[in-house]
Design an enzyme around this catalytic site. Structure first.
Site, PDB file in Angstrom:
ATOM      1  N   ASP A   1       0.851  -1.176   0.000  1.00  0.00           N
ATOM      2  CA  ASP A   1       0.000   0.000   0.000  1.00  0.00           C
ATOM      3  C   ASP A   1       0.899   1.242   0.000  1.00  0.00           C
ATOM      4  OD1 ASP A   1      -2.428   1.321   0.045  1.00  0.00           O
ATOM      5  OD2 ASP A   1      -2.557   1.331   2.228  1.00  0.00           O
TER       6      ASP A   1
ATOM      7  N   HIS B   1      -3.779  13.825   0.823  1.00  0.00           N
ATOM      8  CA  HIS B   1      -4.055  12.870   1.906  1.00  0.00           C
ATOM      9  C   HIS B   1      -2.916  12.864   2.928  1.00  0.00           C
ATOM     10  CE1 HIS B   1      -5.192   9.171   3.985  1.00  0.00           C
ATOM     11  NE2 HIS B   1      -4.014   8.664   3.704  1.00  0.00           N
TER      12      HIS B   1
ATOM     13  N   GLU C   1     -10.585   3.766   3.108  1.00  0.00           N
ATOM     14  CA  GLU C   1      -9.621   4.477   2.274  1.00  0.00           C
ATOM     15  C   GLU C   1      -9.948   4.117   0.833  1.00  0.00           C
ATOM     16  OE1 GLU C   1      -5.541   3.854   3.724  1.00  0.00           O
ATOM     17  OE2 GLU C   1      -5.940   5.519   5.116  1.00  0.00           O
TER      18      GLU C   1
ATOM     19  N   GLU D   1      -9.053   3.784  -2.772  1.00  0.00           N
ATOM     20  CA  GLU D   1      -7.761   3.650  -3.442  1.00  0.00           C
ATOM     21  C   GLU D   1      -7.935   2.982  -4.803  1.00  0.00           C
ATOM     22  OE1 GLU D   1      -4.609   2.077  -1.116  1.00  0.00           O
ATOM     23  OE2 GLU D   1      -5.386   2.877   0.782  1.00  0.00           O
TER      24      GLU D   1
ATOM     25  N   ASP E   1      -9.319   0.168   1.530  1.00  0.00           N
ATOM     26  CA  ASP E   1      -8.389  -0.280   2.564  1.00  0.00           C
ATOM     27  C   ASP E   1      -8.950   0.137   3.920  1.00  0.00           C
ATOM     28  OD1 ASP E   1      -6.048  -1.398   3.564  1.00  0.00           O
ATOM     29  OD2 ASP E   1      -4.998   0.518   3.536  1.00  0.00           O
TER      30      ASP E   1
ATOM     31  N   ARG F   1      -8.726   3.673  12.931  1.00  0.00           N
ATOM     32  CA  ARG F   1      -7.794   4.783  13.185  1.00  0.00           C
ATOM     33  C   ARG F   1      -7.243   4.808  14.599  1.00  0.00           C
ATOM     34  NH1 ARG F   1      -6.264   5.837   8.164  1.00  0.00           N
ATOM     35  NH2 ARG F   1      -8.033   6.383   6.831  1.00  0.00           N
TER      36      ARG F   1
ATOM     37  N   GLN G   1      -4.635   2.047  14.777  1.00  0.00           N
ATOM     38  CA  GLN G   1      -3.497   2.495  13.974  1.00  0.00           C
ATOM     39  C   GLN G   1      -2.665   3.556  14.702  1.00  0.00           C
ATOM     40  OE1 GLN G   1      -4.763   4.213  10.236  1.00  0.00           O
ATOM     41  NE2 GLN G   1      -2.692   4.756   9.586  1.00  0.00           N
TER      42      GLN G   1
ATOM     43  N   LYS H   1      -4.985  -2.036   9.947  1.00  0.00           N
ATOM     44  CA  LYS H   1      -5.278  -2.214   8.522  1.00  0.00           C
ATOM     45  C   LYS H   1      -5.513  -3.673   8.142  1.00  0.00           C
ATOM     46  CE  LYS H   1      -3.913   2.016   7.032  1.00  0.00           C
ATOM     47  NZ  LYS H   1      -4.633   2.848   6.068  1.00  0.00           N
TER      48      LYS H   1
ATOM     49  N   THR I   1      -9.116  -5.808   3.490  1.00  0.00           N
ATOM     50  CA  THR I   1      -8.901  -4.892   2.380  1.00  0.00           C
ATOM     51  C   THR I   1      -9.767  -5.405   1.237  1.00  0.00           C
ATOM     52  OG1 THR I   1      -6.606  -4.542   3.074  1.00  0.00           O
ATOM     53  CG2 THR I   1      -7.173  -3.897   0.818  1.00  0.00           C
TER      54      THR I   1
ATOM     55  N   THR J   1      -4.755   6.252  -0.126  1.00  0.00           N
ATOM     56  CA  THR J   1      -6.002   7.009  -0.198  1.00  0.00           C
ATOM     57  C   THR J   1      -5.903   8.104  -1.253  1.00  0.00           C
ATOM     58  OG1 THR J   1      -6.282   6.654   2.145  1.00  0.00           O
ATOM     59  CG2 THR J   1      -7.650   8.366   1.136  1.00  0.00           C
TER      60      THR J   1
ATOM     61  N   GLU K   1     -10.394  12.339   7.061  1.00  0.00           N
ATOM     62  CA  GLU K   1     -10.184  13.645   6.438  1.00  0.00           C
ATOM     63  C   GLU K   1     -11.507  14.375   6.224  1.00  0.00           C
ATOM     64  OE1 GLU K   1      -7.117  13.428   3.046  1.00  0.00           O
ATOM     65  OE2 GLU K   1      -7.713  11.353   3.428  1.00  0.00           O
TER      66      GLU K   1
END
Lengths: 406, 406
Positions: free
Chosen positions: A121, A128, A194, A196, A228, A232, A235, A248, A252, A341, A355
């Protein structure tokens, strides 16, 4: 050369016309449990192995239960197979023979289309990375000093890459808010997405032999969408110093259709101006540009919440592939590398809730009257994308979707 | 029950006696190119498929070209196969039938014994993490605040896990010394080793279902040695914020023999006292301890440079497995998770050159009169280990070796 028309009515003006021809793997009730390679065309799925046999063409690569053998066969074979499919679906002479190999897309079940080898990734959106730097490391420069010198990436968990539609179980783990003295254990309170774009490696490479920028087309088979999923809070507590791990690795999701790189010729655009001179091995000026003009959309419970513009990515997939192998690391068929992202410069083009809600401080107001900071039980996220095709056509990527288990 | 004696003379008093019986994959000139499962016994390799056929036992799992089918079959099968092998190699009645299946170990070529699914690398030595924190982040606390609350780990590249003996090509990449204004590109100047112990997953688990501490024995098939080659200059420049990537992904070497977990019953020891209360899911007090008393040795060009004590690791493999899945991430057959560099408290027990030479500031003086900070072209590193077996026996792990291409 203008794009030929298909004899299949639903392929006309479709994002899945003969200019696209994405590959997937499906099962259907006529042969329960047997995974087959399918090609999406209009509102149908072409059973590729059956089509090859009906057309009298070699079928061994198309009769597999995953795309890996076809992907491993290399670009010259991909080109030939694509030419064959185009001929069969446009020449009326094949109509009768091929029609039995067409199944309505609503009548098939789609599966993970390839066996994932390694999953990498990246972190290639300047917007981002800047947003996350501001949120996670307030008071520091939002971009780390290396960010504009190399495409930052890390390895993710290949074994938990799942196909679109797979339910997402809210992960448990350690979380520690800044005010807490010690971490606590429980379900994540900050489950995020995320949005992607993923690139799928076909042709392998040898250990110790970097793949230069010009090798991109030889090694990359196709493109898909990726969600993904991210926890948070998990993480934030775990990621210093060795990077994201359990925040994560629980899931996915990837879209079921792999769009061939060759279908994206008209989507190629120049990447944004870089304000730091790239080192020679990453310098893509003067070569063919591999920015891609994918228009992405993110929907939460049916409501459009973001339109991430993939063309805004600072680092391209071509640069990422070269960087990933510059140390001699080899590629395997089935390697998946994702963009990171996709966030554009405008607030409503950001590809993650962290975000879009600025770390939960500015909840999203949805048209149904509810608000969201992070995902709640039962929430469904759908990411879609389209890209320009030849002659005003649109290349569809389909969708990657997932619902959080209540 | 005392350990039975083998009828094979070279198995007596051998670290590869019938108390060990590690599995590998080999080829030999009698059947060129055909990969077969072998079991190391004394100075010989038992062709396991041929042995099963000679003994009239089911051979399908032992006739494979990798250990994956046997590993996937689960603990009850592993126990049965181990009992069969023990019987065949100790009961004189099998001697005549089995002897043709024994090949001198010097006459076989050993291969990667299993297909690696995901590769995870932990960071479980307090001494190593403390040393690296002091070197990489001077002025900060050497251990990050999370270190004693969770076993820190990250995903590495599964596709570049290679068998012992594979030459290591010095990787190129971006390096930036603190005094440099911008990074430069070239071969790493700080090529290092990491002496580690690897755990190989046999029985898979389901997505969304964490594996609790008690599940360790059911899921882990065996143990090997790992050299996680590292390019310290590349790593230092790239690793913030998403962790190690190209500084590690060029090669990870593993020993060719997988020692069954069952051969390590007598090596189990209590892990060191922890000074931070573990969260419940990681609390191994009261259960069976999974510290392991492996005595490791690291040799550089034939000279012993370190004796890392695996028993000193703060986090055990049992805790690592549970942590890795606590978010619902699933296990696949072939998952490899490594301990992280094994470093003990004494300077001559450190498992990486960056620690042994304190970031290159205190070169190692070798008995041949040369000195080393990091690895030079042509250097050969050999990591070995032994563990206590039953009745005063020693369990050998063999070696993981690699030479840097000149």
């Amino acid at each position: 050369m203008s794009t030929p028309r298909s004899w299949l009515a639903s392929a006309q003006d479709s994002p899945f016309g003969v200019h696209n021809l994405p590959y997937g793997v499906f099962t259907a009730d006529d042969q329960p449990g047997r995974r087959r390679i399918g090609v999406r065309i209009g509102d149908f799925v072409l059973d590729a192995g059956a089509a090859a046999r009906a057309a009298g063409a070699p079928s061994v690569l198309l009769d597999a239960d995953s795309l890996n053998p076809l992907m491993a066969a290399g670009r010259s074979v991909w080109t030939q197979v694509r030419a064959d499919l185009t001929l069969w679906l446009t020449d009326e002479a094949y109509r009768e023979a091929l029609s039995p190999a067409l199944l309505p897309v609503g009548e098939v079940e789609l599966h993970l289309p390839f066996e994932v080898a390694d999953y990498v990734d990246f972190y290639a959106s300047e917007h981002h990375a800047t947003n996350l730097g501001r949120i996670f490391r307030p008071g520091s420069d939002p971009l780390t000093p290396n960010w504009k010198h190399l495409p930052i990436g890390y390895h993710g968990r290949a074994g938990t890459v799942v196909v679109s539609g797979t339910p997402v179980v809210r992960p448990h783990g350690q979380r520690k808010a800044p005010a807490d003295a010690v971490p606590s254990f429980g379900p994540t309170r900050r489950l995020d997405i995320e949005a992607e774009v993923g690139f799928v490696v076909g042709t392998p490479s040898r250990l110790g032999r970097p793949v230069v920028l010009d090798g991109f087309r030889e090694h990359v088979f196709g493109v898909c969408l990726v969600n993904d999923w991210s926890a948070r809070d998990i993480q934030a507590w775990e990621y210093v110093p060795l990077g994201p791990f359990l925040g994560k690795s629980f899931a996915t999701s990837v879209s079921p259709w792999i769009v061939p790189l060759d279908a994206l010729q008209h989507a190629r655009v120049s990447p944004p101006e870089r304000d730091v001179e790239p080192l020679a091995y990453l310098d893509d000026r003067g070569g063919e540009p591999w920015g891609l003009d994918l228009a992405m959309e993110v929907r939460l419970n049916g409501h459009l919440v973001s339109r991430p513009p993939f063309a805004s990515m600072y680092w391209t997939a071509q640069q990422q592939l070269t960087h990933m192998t510059v140390n001699g690391a080899s590629l395997r068929t089935g390697d998946l590398f994702a963009s990171g992202t996709v966030s554009g410069p405008e607030p409503d083009t950001r590809g993650a809730l962290i975000e879009l809600t600025w770390n939960g401080e500015e909840p999203l107001k949805l048209p149904d009257g509810t608000t969201r900071t992070f995902l709640e039980g039962g929430d469904e996220v759908i990411i879609t994308a389209t890209a320009p095709g030849p002659d005003g056509t649109v290349v569809g990527f389909g969708e990657v979707t997932g619902r959080v288990e209540p």
